[in-house]
Design an enzyme around this catalytic site. Structure first.
Site, PDB file in Angstrom:
ATOM      1  N   SER A  95     -83.964  54.545 -65.764  1.00 16.04           N
ATOM      2  CA  SER A  95     -83.512  53.573 -64.515  1.00 16.04           C
ATOM      3  C   SER A  95     -85.139  53.526 -64.108  1.00 16.04           C
ATOM      4  O   SER A  95     -86.033  53.100 -64.880  1.00 16.04           O
ATOM      5  CB  SER A  95     -82.770  54.102 -63.198  1.00 16.04           C
ATOM      6  OG  SER A  95     -82.398  53.435 -62.334  1.00 16.04           O
TER       7      SER A  95
ATOM      8  N   GLU B   8     -80.725  48.054 -69.930  1.00 15.69           N
ATOM      9  CA  GLU B   8     -79.376  48.277 -68.974  1.00 15.69           C
ATOM     10  C   GLU B   8     -79.684  47.957 -67.520  1.00 15.69           C
ATOM     11  O   GLU B   8     -80.782  47.872 -67.255  1.00 15.69           O
ATOM     12  CB  GLU B   8     -78.926  49.835 -69.429  1.00 15.69           C
ATOM     13  CG  GLU B   8     -80.075  50.610 -68.642  1.00 15.69           C
ATOM     14  CD  GLU B   8     -79.927  51.135 -67.438  1.00 15.69           C
ATOM     15  OE1 GLU B   8     -78.776  51.166 -66.856  1.00 15.69           O
ATOM     16  OE2 GLU B   8     -80.908  51.427 -66.611  1.00 15.69           O
TER      17      GLU B   8
ATOM     18  N   HIS C 215     -76.236  53.407 -66.456  1.00 17.11           N
ATOM     19  CA  HIS C 215     -75.797  54.065 -65.158  1.00 17.11           C
ATOM     20  C   HIS C 215     -74.120  54.115 -65.407  1.00 17.11           C
ATOM     21  O   HIS C 215     -73.732  54.154 -64.125  1.00 17.11           O
ATOM     22  CB  HIS C 215     -76.074  52.940 -64.103  1.00 17.11           C
ATOM     23  CG  HIS C 215     -77.601  53.046 -63.426  1.00 17.11           C
ATOM     24  ND1 HIS C 215     -78.463  52.345 -64.281  1.00 17.11           N
ATOM     25  CD2 HIS C 215     -78.151  53.624 -62.527  1.00 17.11           C
ATOM     26  CE1 HIS C 215     -79.655  52.446 -63.624  1.00 17.11           C
ATOM     27  NE2 HIS C 215     -79.468  53.231 -62.642  1.00 17.11           N
TER      28      HIS C 215
END
Lengths: 287, 287
Positions: free
Chosen positions: B94, B186, B254
């Protein structure tokens, strides 16, 4: 009238068109009501519409129906000759920032101002100021902000627009040289950490080493729910870490007012008094 | 254990730490519980903590407590000598993507994998696979996706991570050369038009002219409410417009699973069978 980005409510479009038609002869292609997910029709349709408007010698100004998203999708394949026709002023903001930056990369002036579907809400006085900017051989009246984040004065071409969209051209060939510019930034619906992330992107890309000052417009719906800090507080701190003259609260963007300003034209930012003065008219600069 | 980005729940941290301590001796500075708005303490604190961890010859791996936001803020002033110590594997995803890209720009391998506070939810088996990747002299087992967007095969170093964060380094000196890479992407909580806007940013910046293939992980909470189209549909169309081998649905990001993968290590993407094979171990590649 063109729709280079997202689709829009037809009713707001017709109402905006009526306001424009009080003064100008306005044309639009019926294809502008096409829809493709979040876009006002295919890239090919929107690109052809934009290029035709820019190339037509009979057109004096190009109004965008709405921002939203989609203008950056057009940049990669805009014909080099799209700017070959006589200069004309493009009007819009938010996602339309991508087209403004592309125009300024080619030395053009354009108008950061209301999109057509926003005009009815802003009312006739706002329309009158937009028409004045489009036509007047004199620079527009200064704008006043409501806060000084960093004192000082800066002079240069006004460049920028929507913060999200400005950052989306970093590292691409469609960003004008920002050297010596006064950077205009506004945004909507971006939480403080996202404003920070975008500001940090500008910083890491060296933008604040090139521009001379920063004029902040509206930052609407940019608060973190239940947070003990505000977006204004975060922006003030980011501006102070940069140290360039910076004033905030100019009535430009997604807020109650959206005063039209000439991008690419020279301005003077007096941050201590939160005053933005225009040194060139939009109209005559375009010959 | 370090916290270079946002603050986190102490309980999740302690639970994650307990899982790590089943196998390793784990240390953290008490300063990691500091909070400053959306950040785990000041930039100076987080930067010093990161640099100390990277420089300490007694440390073999660096686990990040959480992503969120804040890693990009550190990039501008990371000491050139921060990577002078013996190589060690940094683990996270992330927002931590910013540190991974910076490491890969310096030729390092690192682990795109769970943050500490996510480990308890993923459970012991996921932990075991992470430890295996950290220690094994053999390449990890291949991962399987669930969709082919564009067929074909591509081989190269695996680079990328969170789409939002990858785009935030475009036009900055902290992005590794992406030439010949297989691009991993992602994201979470980005509506389809925003995925499109970021993908278009990569395109306008020339990224798809440099990479050889695209492996898409989870895109969770990326739907537009009440829309007739899905984020997967939008991503598929974007991938097809690029034309590079592309498979989707890899258990990375996630979503329910977040399999650890070695960034900077060579991989083979077989898009037709949605298979991602690892050609190098993470551990031995770091000597």
């Amino acid at each position: 009238m063109i729709a280079p980005a997202s689709g829009f409510e037809r009713e707001a479009f017709e109402a905006g068109l009526a306001l424009i038609r009080r003064r100008y002869r306005a044309e639009h292609d019926p294809g502008l009501f096409e829809r493709q997910r979040y876009l006002a029709g295919s890239d090919a349709r929107r690109r052809a519409e934009l290029q035709a408007a820019l190339a037509d010698p009979g057109i004096r100004a190009v109004f965008c129906a709405r921002g939203g998203y989609g203008a950056t999708r057009l940049l990669g394949q805009l014909a080099a000759g799209a700017l070959g026709g006589p200069p004309k002023l493009l009007v819009g903001f938010s996602d339309i920032t991508a087209l403004h930056l592309w125009l300024q990369a080619h030395g053009r002036i354009s108008i950061h101002g209301p999109v057509l579907t926003q005009l009815p809400r802003l009312g006739p006085a706002a329309c009158a100021r937009l028409f004045e900017l489009l036509e007047s051989p004199h620079p527009a009246a200064p704008l006043r902000g409501d806060a000084t984040y960093v004192g000082g004065t800066a002079e240069g071409p006004l460049l920028g627009g929507n913060l999200s969209v400005v950052t989306r051209l970093l590292g691409t060939p469609f960003m004008p040289a920002l050297d010596g510019a006064v950077l205009l930034l506004e945004d909507q619906g971006e939480r403080p950490y996202r404003l920070d992330r975008m500001w940090t992107h500008l910083r890491l890309a060296g933008v604040f080493e090139r521009v001379r000052g920063i004029a902040l417009g509206s930052f609407t719906h940019c608060e973190e729910p239940e947070a003990s800090y505000s977006s204004a507080e975060v922006l003030r701190e980011l501006a102070q870490s940069v140290g360039l003259p910076c004033a905030a609260g100019f009535p430009v963007g997604h807020g109650e007012a959206n005063e039209p300003v000439p991008l690419g034209a020279r301005v003077r930012l007096e941050a201590d008094s939160a005053r933005l003065s225009f040194l060139e008219p939009a109209a005559s600069a375009e010959g």
